[in-house]
Design a protein around this motif. Structure first.
Motif, PDB file in Angstrom:
ATOM      1  N   LEU A   1       0.651  -1.260  -0.177  1.00 52.40           N
ATOM      2  CA  LEU A   1      -0.054  -0.065  -0.113  1.00 52.40           C
ATOM      3  C   LEU A   1       0.868   1.218   0.066  1.00 52.40           C
ATOM      4  O   LEU A   1       0.458   2.200  -0.770  1.00 52.40           O
ATOM      5  CB  LEU A   1      -0.761  -0.140   1.226  1.00 52.40           C
ATOM      6  CG  LEU A   1      -1.994  -0.946   1.242  1.00 52.40           C
ATOM      7  CD1 LEU A   1      -2.963  -0.899   2.371  1.00 52.40           C
ATOM      8  CD2 LEU A   1      -2.769  -1.080  -0.057  1.00 52.40           C
ATOM      9  N   LEU A   2       1.901   1.055   0.725  1.00 55.96           N
ATOM     10  CA  LEU A   2       2.912   2.235   0.653  1.00 55.96           C
ATOM     11  C   LEU A   2       3.364   2.690  -0.532  1.00 55.96           C
ATOM     12  O   LEU A   2       3.591   3.761  -1.342  1.00 55.96           O
ATOM     13  CB  LEU A   2       4.023   2.010   1.549  1.00 55.96           C
ATOM     14  CG  LEU A   2       3.785   2.309   3.274  1.00 55.96           C
ATOM     15  CD1 LEU A   2       4.848   1.554   4.000  1.00 55.96           C
ATOM     16  CD2 LEU A   2       3.619   3.784   3.663  1.00 55.96           C
ATOM     17  N   ALA A   3       3.536   1.550  -1.587  1.00 56.50           N
ATOM     18  CA  ALA A   3       4.119   1.572  -2.781  1.00 56.50           C
ATOM     19  C   ALA A   3       3.217   2.273  -3.835  1.00 56.50           C
ATOM     20  O   ALA A   3       3.576   3.012  -4.758  1.00 56.50           O
ATOM     21  CB  ALA A   3       4.792   0.359  -3.251  1.00 56.50           C
TER      22      ALA A   3
ATOM     23  N   VAL B   1       1.149   4.628  -2.866  1.00 54.24           N
ATOM     24  CA  VAL B   1       1.192   6.025  -2.851  1.00 54.24           C
ATOM     25  C   VAL B   1       2.411   6.633  -3.054  1.00 54.24           C
ATOM     26  O   VAL B   1       2.939   7.649  -2.539  1.00 54.24           O
ATOM     27  CB  VAL B   1       0.364   6.403  -1.453  1.00 54.24           C
ATOM     28  CG1 VAL B   1      -0.998   6.064  -1.193  1.00 54.24           C
ATOM     29  CG2 VAL B   1       1.491   5.973  -0.115  1.00 54.24           C
ATOM     30  N   ASN B   2       3.362   5.781  -3.655  1.00 55.32           N
ATOM     31  CA  ASN B   2       4.680   6.214  -3.900  1.00 55.32           C
ATOM     32  C   ASN B   2       5.585   6.506  -2.955  1.00 55.32           C
ATOM     33  O   ASN B   2       6.516   7.408  -3.016  1.00 55.32           O
ATOM     34  CB  ASN B   2       4.517   7.318  -5.040  1.00 55.32           C
ATOM     35  CG  ASN B   2       3.623   7.107  -6.383  1.00 55.32           C
ATOM     36  OD1 ASN B   2       4.128   6.216  -7.046  1.00 55.32           O
ATOM     37  ND2 ASN B   2       2.671   8.013  -6.159  1.00 55.32           N
ATOM     38  N   VAL B   3       5.592   5.703  -1.862  1.00 52.54           N
ATOM     39  CA  VAL B   3       6.424   5.768  -0.782  1.00 52.54           C
ATOM     40  C   VAL B   3       7.043   4.141  -0.445  1.00 52.54           C
ATOM     41  O   VAL B   3       6.432   3.255  -0.597  1.00 52.54           O
ATOM     42  CB  VAL B   3       5.772   6.175   0.591  1.00 52.54           C
ATOM     43  CG1 VAL B   3       6.710   5.953   1.966  1.00 52.54           C
ATOM     44  CG2 VAL B   3       5.012   7.342   0.480  1.00 52.54           C
ATOM     45  N   SER B   4       8.531   4.171  -0.353  1.00 54.10           N
ATOM     46  CA  SER B   4       9.215   2.891  -0.377  1.00 54.10           C
ATOM     47  C   SER B   4       9.169   2.454   1.225  1.00 54.10           C
ATOM     48  O   SER B   4       9.545   3.538   2.212  1.00 54.10           O
ATOM     49  CB  SER B   4      10.566   3.076  -0.878  1.00 54.10           C
ATOM     50  OG  SER B   4      11.554   1.986  -0.409  1.00 54.10           O
ATOM     51  N   ALA B   5       8.905   1.448   1.463  1.00 53.82           N
ATOM     52  CA  ALA B   5       8.781   1.290   3.077  1.00 53.82           C
ATOM     53  C   ALA B   5      10.361   1.240   3.722  1.00 53.82           C
ATOM     54  O   ALA B   5      10.159   1.723   4.929  1.00 53.82           O
ATOM     55  CB  ALA B   5       8.404  -0.302   3.074  1.00 53.82           C
ATOM     56  N   VAL B   6      11.378   1.102   2.967  1.00 56.29           N
ATOM     57  CA  VAL B   6      12.593   1.094   3.630  1.00 56.29           C
ATOM     58  C   VAL B   6      13.150   2.360   3.538  1.00 56.29           C
ATOM     59  O   VAL B   6      13.856   2.775   4.417  1.00 56.29           O
ATOM     60  CB  VAL B   6      13.752   0.370   2.489  1.00 56.29           C
ATOM     61  CG1 VAL B   6      13.375  -1.041   2.445  1.00 56.29           C
ATOM     62  CG2 VAL B   6      13.758   1.059   1.210  1.00 56.29           C
ATOM     63  N   SER B   7      12.385   3.297   2.906  1.00 53.48           N
ATOM     64  CA  SER B   7      12.841   4.899   3.195  1.00 53.48           C
ATOM     65  C   SER B   7      12.228   5.219   4.532  1.00 53.48           C
ATOM     66  O   SER B   7      12.748   6.272   5.184  1.00 53.48           O
ATOM     67  CB  SER B   7      12.236   5.868   2.273  1.00 53.48           C
ATOM     68  OG  SER B   7      10.664   5.580   2.419  1.00 53.48           O
ATOM     69  N   LEU B   8      11.404   4.479   5.399  1.00 51.43           N
ATOM     70  CA  LEU B   8      10.674   4.876   6.652  1.00 51.43           C
ATOM     71  C   LEU B   8      11.512   4.121   7.822  1.00 51.43           C
ATOM     72  O   LEU B   8      11.408   4.645   8.934  1.00 51.43           O
ATOM     73  CB  LEU B   8       9.340   4.724   6.551  1.00 51.43           C
ATOM     74  CG  LEU B   8       8.382   5.102   5.563  1.00 51.43           C
ATOM     75  CD1 LEU B   8       7.192   4.479   5.584  1.00 51.43           C
ATOM     76  CD2 LEU B   8       8.377   6.495   5.833  1.00 51.43           C
ATOM     77  N   TRP B   9      12.503   3.351   7.544  1.00 55.04           N
ATOM     78  CA  TRP B   9      13.379   2.478   8.362  1.00 55.04           C
ATOM     79  C   TRP B   9      14.466   3.597   9.227  1.00 55.04           C
ATOM     80  O   TRP B   9      14.743   4.526   8.502  1.00 55.04           O
ATOM     81  CB  TRP B   9      14.399   1.405   7.879  1.00 55.04           C
ATOM     82  CG  TRP B   9      13.703   0.440   7.278  1.00 55.04           C
ATOM     83  CD1 TRP B   9      12.240   0.185   7.249  1.00 55.04           C
ATOM     84  CD2 TRP B   9      14.131  -0.673   6.673  1.00 55.04           C
ATOM     85  NE1 TRP B   9      11.878  -1.159   6.736  1.00 55.04           N
ATOM     86  CE2 TRP B   9      12.979  -1.525   6.222  1.00 55.04           C
ATOM     87  CE3 TRP B   9      15.425  -0.985   6.141  1.00 55.04           C
ATOM     88  CZ2 TRP B   9      13.206  -2.768   5.498  1.00 55.04           C
ATOM     89  CZ3 TRP B   9      15.811  -2.297   5.510  1.00 55.04           C
ATOM     90  CH2 TRP B   9      14.625  -2.895   5.241  1.00 55.04           C
ATOM     91  N   THR B  10      14.313   3.512  10.492  1.00 58.43           N
ATOM     92  CA  THR B  10      15.123   4.461  11.230  1.00 58.43           C
ATOM     93  C   THR B  10      16.437   3.940  12.101  1.00 58.43           C
ATOM     94  O   THR B  10      17.042   4.561  12.626  1.00 58.43           O
ATOM     95  CB  THR B  10      14.167   5.177  12.350  1.00 58.43           C
ATOM     96  OG1 THR B  10      13.811   4.010  13.194  1.00 58.43           O
ATOM     97  CG2 THR B  10      13.149   5.959  11.737  1.00 58.43           C
ATOM     98  N   THR B  11      16.379   2.393  11.835  1.00 58.90           N
ATOM     99  CA  THR B  11      17.637   1.879  12.166  1.00 58.90           C
ATOM    100  C   THR B  11      18.119   1.035  11.061  1.00 58.90           C
ATOM    101  O   THR B  11      17.549   0.657  10.184  1.00 58.90           O
ATOM    102  CB  THR B  11      17.259   0.769  13.368  1.00 58.90           C
ATOM    103  OG1 THR B  11      16.190   0.092  12.883  1.00 58.90           O
ATOM    104  CG2 THR B  11      16.577   1.756  14.418  1.00 58.90           C
TER     105      THR B  11
END
Length: 228
Positions: free
Chosen positions: A207-209, A211-221
Motif C-alpha cells: 500500500l505504501l508503494a 502512494v509512491n513511498v518505499s517502505a525502506v525509506s521509513l526505516w530508522t535503524t
C-alpha cells in the motif's frame, strides 16, 4: 565500508513521518521491530456509528471502512504537526461460525466465543488504509484487506479461567492474541502472522508503494549486514 540506512534513508524519514492511527501496543511493537518508529495517534472514532452507516457490508468492507475512518480522523488531527507524512489505519475482526466479531469487552462474551472456536478455526480479517499527506493535505490513498486463517487449540476450563482473568482477551479482536498470552492456545496460522498481530507488513509495504513511498525509506535503524 557498506552504506548504512542512517544516511539518506534517515534524513528522508525525518521529513516524512509514519503516523500510526492506533493505540495498539501490538501494532507498535511490530513496526518498531521492523525498523519504523511511528508517531502514535488515537483516532477516537466511534466504530459503532461508522458501522451503522453501512448497509449489509461484507466483513472485508467493514474492517477496511473502519480502518479508513480512523486514518482520516488522525490525518486531520496531525495535519499541522506532521504535514508531510503517511498515516496508516488498521482494523481487525474475526470471522468464525458465520459471525464476524470484534473485541469481546466482557469476560462472559470472551468465554462464550472461546468455547465456540476451541478446536476449530477462524478467519482474521485486517483492513489497512494508507494516506499520503503533503502540506497537511491527503493527496493519495490506498486501501485493502488481508485474511489469515487461525487454528485454535482447546484450553482446559482452568486455563481459560486464568486467561480470561488476565484481561488480555477482552480488548483484542476475536478475544485472542498471537504474540501474547493467547499464543499458548493457537495451534497454527495459515497466512501472514503479522496481520494476526494487527498490521500486515507485506500488505502495508504494497500500500505504501501505491502512494509512491518505499517502505525502506521509513526505516530508522540499520539492519544492513556487516561486510565480510
Amino acid at each position: 565500508m557498506p552504506p548504512r540506512l542512517g544516511t539518506a534513508a534517515t534524513r528522508y524519514s525525518r521529513r516524512m513521518r509514519f503516523v500510526l492511527a492506533s493505540a495498539s501496543p501490538a501494532r507498535l511493537s511490530v513496526l518498531r521491530s521492523a525498523g519504523v518508529d511511528p508517531v502514535v495517534r488515537v483516532s477516537g472514532v466511534d466504530e459503532d456509528a461508522v458501522t451503522a452507516t453501512l448497509t449489509d457490508p461484507t466483513p472485508a468492507e467493514l474492517v477496511t471502512t473502519l480502518a479508513e475512518s480512523k486514518a482520516d480522523a488522525v490525518a486531520a488531527a496531525v495535519a499541522t504537526e506532521h504535514p508531510d507524512a503517511v498515516v496508516v489505519g488498521c482494523d481487525s475482526m474475526l470471522s468464525t461460525g458465520g459471525e464476524v466479531v470484534g473485541k469481546p469487552a466482557t469476560a462472559e462474551v470472551a468465554r462464550r466465543r472461546w468455547r465456540e472456536m476451541a478446536g476449530g478455526s477462524g478467519e482474521l480479517l485486517t483492513g489497512h488504509v494508507v494516506l499520503r499527506m503533503r502540506g497537511g493535505v491527503v493527496v493519495e490513498r490506498a486501501r485493502d484487506h488481508l485474511t489469515t486463517t487461525v487454528r485454535f487449540g482447546e484450553p482446559t476450563e482452568a486455563e481459560l479461567d486464568t486467561y480470561l482473568a488476565s484481561g488480555e482477551p477482552l480488548a483484542v479482536a476475536g478475544g485472542f492474541t498471537l504474540d501474547g498470552l493467547g499464543g499458548w492456545f493457537v495451534e497454527g496460522v495459515d497466512g501472514d502472522p503479522s496481520s494476526v498481530i494487527g498490521i500486515s507488513l507485506p500488505l502495508t509495504r504494497k500500500l505504501l508503494a501505491r502512494v509512491n513511498v518505499s517502505a525502506v525509506s521509513l526505516w530508522t535503524t540499520s539492519t544492513a549486514p556487516a561486510s565480510e
